[in-house]
Structure formats: C-alpha cells, structure tokens
Design a protein around this motif. Structure first.
Motif, short mmCIF file in Angstrom:
data_model
loop_
_atom_site.label_atom_id
_atom_site.label_comp_id
_atom_site.label_asym_id
_atom_site.label_seq_id
_atom_site.Cartn_x
_atom_site.Cartn_y
_atom_site.Cartn_z
N TRP A 8 1.20 -1.47 0.15
CA TRP A 8 -0.15 -0.17 -0.31
C TRP A 8 0.57 1.12 0.06
CZ3 TRP A 8 -0.26 4.13 3.79
CH2 TRP A 8 -1.22 5.00 3.73
N THR A 9 0.55 2.21 -0.57
CA THR A 9 1.74 3.32 -0.25
C THR A 9 0.54 4.61 -0.65
OG1 THR A 9 3.26 4.39 -1.33
CG2 THR A 9 1.78 3.27 -3.12
N MET A 10 0.66 6.12 -0.33
CA MET A 10 0.10 7.08 -1.09
C MET A 10 1.55 8.25 0.01
SD MET A 10 -2.23 8.13 2.57
CE MET A 10 -3.23 9.56 2.05
N VAL A 11 0.25 9.37 -0.93
CA VAL A 11 0.41 10.58 -0.26
C VAL A 11 0.48 11.57 0.82
CG1 VAL A 11 2.45 13.14 -0.93
CG2 VAL A 11 2.28 11.06 -3.00
N LEU A 12 1.24 11.56 1.46
CA LEU A 12 0.77 12.29 2.32
C LEU A 12 0.95 13.49 2.41
CD1 LEU A 12 -1.00 11.55 5.55
CD2 LEU A 12 1.03 11.86 6.62
N GLU A 13 -0.15 14.78 2.23
CA GLU A 13 0.00 15.73 1.68
C GLU A 13 -0.06 16.88 3.23
OE1 GLU A 13 -0.24 16.78 -0.97
OE2 GLU A 13 -0.66 15.47 -2.62
N PRO A 14 0.74 18.41 3.19
CA PRO A 14 0.81 18.97 3.74
C PRO A 14 -0.94 19.07 5.13
CG PRO A 14 2.14 19.55 2.01
CD PRO A 14 1.44 18.30 2.19
N GLY A 15 -1.23 19.12 5.53
CA GLY A 15 -2.33 19.81 6.24
C GLY A 15 -3.39 18.30 6.89
N ILE A 27 6.26 -3.26 7.35
CA ILE A 27 6.80 -2.04 7.70
C ILE A 27 6.23 -0.55 7.15
CG2 ILE A 27 9.02 -1.14 7.14
CD1 ILE A 27 9.86 -4.11 6.80
N LEU A 28 5.98 -0.04 8.09
CA LEU A 28 5.77 1.27 7.19
C LEU A 28 6.65 2.29 6.93
CD1 LEU A 28 3.79 3.55 6.72
CD2 LEU A 28 3.66 4.56 8.91
N ARG A 29 6.71 2.41 5.79
CA ARG A 29 8.35 3.28 5.31
C ARG A 29 7.66 5.26 5.18
NH1 ARG A 29 12.66 2.33 0.66
NH2 ARG A 29 13.56 1.06 2.78
N ILE A 30 8.88 5.81 5.94
CA ILE A 30 8.05 7.37 6.37
C ILE A 30 9.21 8.04 5.35
CG2 ILE A 30 7.85 9.06 7.36
CD1 ILE A 30 6.50 7.26 9.18
N GLU A 31 8.82 8.49 3.66
CA GLU A 31 9.61 9.48 3.06
C GLU A 31 9.66 10.63 2.81
OE1 GLU A 31 9.87 6.08 -0.52
OE2 GLU A 31 11.10 8.12 -1.63
N GLN A 32 10.59 10.82 3.06
CA GLN A 32 10.89 12.20 2.32
C GLN A 32 10.99 12.51 0.36
OE1 GLN A 32 11.03 14.85 4.22
NE2 GLN A 32 11.46 14.02 6.17
N LEU A 33 9.81 12.91 0.22
CA LEU A 33 9.57 13.52 -1.06
C LEU A 33 10.49 14.81 -1.76
CD1 LEU A 33 5.62 13.30 -1.58
CD2 LEU A 33 7.57 11.77 -2.65
N GLU A 34 10.84 15.77 -0.74
CA GLU A 34 11.14 17.39 -1.36
C GLU A 34 12.25 17.51 0.09
OE1 GLU A 34 8.64 20.57 -1.64
OE2 GLU A 34 7.04 19.34 -2.93
N GLY A 35 12.07 16.69 1.23
CA GLY A 35 13.18 16.34 2.08
C GLY A 35 12.62 18.27 3.02
N GLY A 36 13.38 17.72 4.06
CA GLY A 36 13.10 19.08 4.98
C GLY A 36 12.27 18.96 6.02
N GLN A 37 11.32 17.61 5.84
CA GLN A 37 9.60 17.92 6.47
C GLN A 37 9.70 16.93 7.68
OE1 GLN A 37 7.05 19.48 6.03
NE2 GLN A 37 6.14 18.73 7.58
N CYS A 38 9.65 17.77 8.86
CA CYS A 38 9.08 16.60 9.84
C CYS A 38 7.62 16.38 10.04
CB CYS A 38 8.57 17.94 11.25
SG CYS A 38 8.27 17.29 12.62
N VAL A 196 4.94 13.85 1.89
CA VAL A 196 5.69 13.33 1.99
C VAL A 196 5.24 11.79 1.63
CG1 VAL A 196 6.80 14.00 4.56
CG2 VAL A 196 4.68 12.48 4.52
N ARG A 197 5.91 10.39 1.19
CA ARG A 197 4.98 9.36 0.86
C ARG A 197 5.12 8.47 1.84
NH1 ARG A 197 4.24 7.26 -3.52
NH2 ARG A 197 4.86 8.96 -5.17
N LEU A 198 3.96 7.61 2.29
CA LEU A 198 3.58 6.81 3.42
C LEU A 198 3.83 5.23 1.98
CD1 LEU A 198 1.13 7.96 5.61
CD2 LEU A 198 3.01 8.01 5.77
N SER A 199 4.47 4.31 2.73
CA SER A 199 4.44 2.93 1.84
C SER A 199 4.70 1.73 2.78
CB SER A 199 5.43 2.23 0.88
OG SER A 199 5.57 3.61 0.08
N VAL A 200 3.50 0.88 2.65
CA VAL A 200 3.72 -0.66 3.86
C VAL A 200 4.05 -1.68 2.88
CG1 VAL A 200 2.42 -2.41 4.85
CG2 VAL A 200 1.63 0.62 4.94
N PHE A 201 4.85 -2.37 3.66
CA PHE A 201 6.07 -3.23 3.19
C PHE A 201 5.10 -4.80 3.81
CE2 PHE A 201 8.38 0.52 1.87
CZ PHE A 201 8.37 0.23 -0.19
#
Ligand code: ZN
Length: 302
Positions: A8-15, A27-38, A196-201
């Motif tokens: 499963w994967t999705m892009v988590l939008e601001p807000g 496994i939940l991967r939390i991945e930077q798309l542009e970088g610099g995001q908490c 940011v991108r979320l993915s489950v493996f």
C-alpha cells in the motif's frame, strides 16, 4: 528493500495525516519527497487503544534522539516494544517536544487558524472512533532538536533530503498515525510544509530476525491484571464509596541478604564504593555502584 513492491502507498499532503492498520510483521516507510519535512508519529495497539506509544520510556532508554535499532515502547503498565526502527537514513528524530497545537500558534504567533499536529492527529484517528483527548505525545521524525547550555530545549534546521526515510517494523498490530507537521513558521521543517510518502511493506524473515529479543516479564501488565477492567465511559469523576486502598507491594517488606566475600572481593567493593558522595553511609555508597551499573547497562551512560 527498495526493489520490493509495497502492499500500500499514498502521498500524505500538508495539513493531513493518516491512520493506518499496520499489522505485526509489516513495515511502514515514511519517506521524504522534497526533504526537510518533520512527521509526527503516534501509534496504538490496534486491539486495545488504551495501550499506546510512550515517548517517556522511549526517551529514557535512548535519549532525546532515538533512531535505527531502537524500539518505540508502550506506556506503563504495558511497557513492551510496539515498533522497531528498522532503518533510518537521517538519524535525526525527536522525543523531547510535544506535538504542535492550535493553542501554540494562537498564543505564540496570534494565528488562531493554522495547521497543527494535534488537530491533524485528532482528525486522522477519528476514523477509528478516537477523540482529541486520545492523542498522546508524538515521536517526531526528522525533527532536529537539542538542549542548550541554559537547559532550554531548542529546534534547529533539519537537513533530510528527498528519498530519506524511516522504516518502522510493527511488532504487534498497531494503528499507526503519521502526520505532516504543520510548523511552517518554525525551524522544524525549514519554514515550509511539504508532502511525504507513506508505504507499507511485508517484512522479510531476515528483517524480522534483525529485531533484538526483549524478555517478557510478569510486570508487563495487561487488562486481565487490572482491578478495574471496564473503561470509564462518562466524564465526571465520582468517588467509589466502597473503595478500600489495596496498593501493590504494601506493606513494604525489606529483607536482608547475607553475601559472603573474601578479603580481596571486599577490598574491590570498598574501592568502588562512592563514599566521596555519601560520607560514612556505606549502604548508599555501595548501592551507587549498582545504580552506576544500571545506568551503564540500560541508559548507555559511561
Ligand atoms: Zn507539528
């Protein structure tokens, strides 16, 4: 594991944030798309929401910046590993600061309307019937923080890059709730908010085997051990007139244990005793040795 197809994967939008049923062994991967995001992260036992991730225990064991190779623990009295941090390409996380909130932005910046982690967490977990009061302190991924010489906590600019990620391996079934931190007027995410991108493996056998064993102990209590097993459903606190105090371990009993030491062992012990701290209180001076061992063993302090 980059070549593996996600379940499963999705892009988590601001807000926004997302409550995800993360099964044990996933496994939940939390991945930077542009970088610099908490990214703030919370989790609950999927089958018992009263068990939830405890930043306090996690912080005590690993310090202010846990990362790869560390566990996220649940709160007492459960106190067991819920999630294992399998990978972390930045090693820049925070368990010192609480989630940002609407009150923070209004009180500090005069902005009553502002995206914030508490409201996002509340809305995401509402999908599972939880209330705003059920949000708890978050594990703040990619957040660069520290303690200054004045003992005050600070937030610094972070330098995560596109593709940087944290991989969280669920050890029990959890409701995992990551959200895009709304702090665009602080250094937290370098003064902007990004997706940011979320993915489950599915974890491989080797990944599951990489988790260090943690002994199960009888003091890791569950609701079957509770005197009150039912979750209170109304808000008012009312005294139980039939209540009789039954504190655990009361009356406290002390037992003396005789330990025989030969002269050489006794001399070694005396040499380690911290009488410079405790004067002629030999008992405390000796107990300090054990406490120092505990600090070294469990807190990693030299
Ligand atoms: Zn935030």
């Amino acid at each position: 594991m980059s070549a593996r197809a996600p379940l499963w994967t999705m892009v988590l939008e601001p807000g926004t944030g997302k409550a995800i049923e993360l099964r044990a062994g996933h496994i939940l991967r939390i991945e930077q798309l542009e970088g610099g995001q908490c990214v703030d992260f919370n989790c609950f036992n999927l089958h018992d929401y009263k068990e939830y991730m405890h930043t306090g225990r996690t912080r005590t064991l690993y310090g202010l910046h846990p990362g790869k190779g560390h566990f996220m623990w649940s709160a007492p009295p459960r106190e067991r590993p819920m999630v294992y941090i399998l990978d972390d390409t930045v090693q820049c996380n925070d368990v010192l600061f609480p989630r940002c909130s609407a009150y923070l932005y209004e009180s500090a910046y005069g902005l009553p309307v502002h995206t914030n982690c508490h409201d996002i967490q509340s809305e995401a977990q509402r999908e599972y019937g939880l209330t705003p009061d059920d949000v708890h302190d978050s594990f703040n991924l990619f957040m660069h923080t520290g303690i200054g010489p004045d003992a005050q906590p600070y937030i610094a600019r972070q330098n995560s890059q596109p593709g940087d990620h944290v991989d969280l391996l669920a050890l029990i079934d959890v409701l995992a709730v990551p959200n895009v931190c709304g702090a665009d007027i602080m250094r937290t995410s370098n003064f902007s908010i990004k997706p940011v991108r979320l993915s489950v493996f599915e974890a491989t056998a080797a990944e599951r085997a990489a988790v260090p064993p943690v002994a199960k102990l009888p003091t890791q209590r569950t609701p079957t051990d509770f005197k009150v097993k039912r979750i209170k459903a109304d808000r008012e606190l009312r005294r139980d007139p039939a209540y009789v105090a039954e504190f655990t371990n009361v009356p406290i009993r002390y037992s003396e244990l005789a330990v025989s030491l030969d002269a050489e062992e006794y001399a070694m012990l005396k040499a380690l005793a911290r009488n410079e701290l405790y004067g002629d209180d030999d008992g405390a001076a000796l107990r300090d040795i054990v406490f120092s061992w505990w600090e070294e063993r469990f807190l990693g302090k030299p």
